[in-house]
Design an enzyme around this catalytic site. Structure first.
Site, PDB file in Angstrom:
ATOM      1  N   CYS A  68      85.901  55.493  18.568  1.00  0.00           N
ATOM      2  CA  CYS A  68      84.625  55.113  19.185  1.00  0.00           C
ATOM      3  C   CYS A  68      84.565  53.597  19.257  1.00  0.00           C
ATOM      4  O   CYS A  68      84.937  52.915  18.295  1.00  0.00           O
ATOM      5  CB  CYS A  68      83.477  55.648  18.329  1.00  0.00           C
ATOM      6  N   HIS A 103      80.863  64.113  22.091  1.00  0.00           N
ATOM      7  CA  HIS A 103      80.825  62.812  21.412  1.00  0.00           C
ATOM      8  C   HIS A 103      79.710  61.937  22.011  1.00  0.00           C
ATOM      9  O   HIS A 103      78.931  61.320  21.269  1.00  0.00           O
ATOM     10  CB  HIS A 103      82.203  62.140  21.576  1.00  0.00           C
ATOM     11  N   GLU A 104      79.628  61.908  23.350  1.00  0.00           N
ATOM     12  CA  GLU A 104      78.645  61.022  24.002  1.00  0.00           C
ATOM     13  C   GLU A 104      77.215  61.529  23.795  1.00  0.00           C
ATOM     14  O   GLU A 104      76.297  60.730  23.580  1.00  0.00           O
ATOM     15  CB  GLU A 104      78.955  60.868  25.494  1.00  0.00           C
ATOM     16  N   HIS A 160      75.873  60.489  20.568  1.00  0.00           N
ATOM     17  CA  HIS A 160      75.356  59.113  20.555  1.00  0.00           C
ATOM     18  C   HIS A 160      73.866  59.093  20.924  1.00  0.00           C
ATOM     19  O   HIS A 160      73.088  58.319  20.380  1.00  0.00           O
ATOM     20  CB  HIS A 160      76.100  58.239  21.565  1.00  0.00           C
TER      21      HIS A 160
END
Ligand code: NI
Length: 177
Positions: A100, A142-143, A146
């Site tokens: 990341c 993953h995004e 966030h």
């Protein structure tokens, strides 16, 4: 357009839940996406979420070019997702290495769903609805994490599989999202 500073793990904005976008196709949204693209490309990233540049909105971008060094990683055309939602239809998880841009130099072995369906909007406000697998599914998970204030180290189940990239993989570079 501008290359923006990427916030690093520990910054409070990376732990916050981002707000939905309510107006599409505005100059502000276009300019945010341009900055996200410029920042991602300048840092050789494969993806970026708005909170990583200090903007608490539910906007992500990712793009994977085919790289002969990682033949198993599929190419993904540049994709912008606004207000993305993940729907789990296939509940098998598989682990893979992740990095990341907000956790520079490190890599972790992270379990993610192998297949997901996602819904989102593009810049113009048109809806997107896709079923994706493997690396594409991993990047979206993953995004979207966030946007919910979650960084990948929180998803690692075996902390022995978390370390510095140069120590884990002295021969190669990896992708950071
Ligand atoms: Ni990331």
């Amino acid at each position: 357009m501008a290359i923006r500073e990427i916030l690093r793990m520990g910054h409070p904005l990376l732990k916050a839940v981002a707000k939905p976008v309510t107006q599409f196709n505005t100059p502000e949204l276009q300019s945010l996406i341009t900055d996200m693209r410029d920042t991602m490309v300048a840092n050789f990233g494969a993806g970026l979420a708005a909170p990583q540049i200090g903007v608490g909105l539910r906007v992500v971008i990712f793009a994977i070019q085919h790289n002969p060094r990682y033949p198993k990683v599929e190419a993904i055309p540049e994709t912008i997702l606004i207000n993305p939602e993940i729907l789990l239809e296939e509940h098998t998880q598989i682990a893979g290495w992740e990095g990341c841009l907000s956790v520079p130099g490190l890599r972790g072995w992270v379990p993610r769903y192998q297949q997901i369906r996602y819904r989102a909007y593009n810049l113009q406000g048109d809806s997107i609805d896709r079923v994706v697998t493997d690396f594409h599914a991993r990047v979206v998970q993953h995004e979207v994490d966030h946007l919910d204030g979650i960084l990948y180290p929180q998803r690692i189940t075996d902390m022995r599989q978390f370390g510095f990239e140069q120590a884990l993989f002295p021969q190669q570079e990896g992708l950071s999202v």
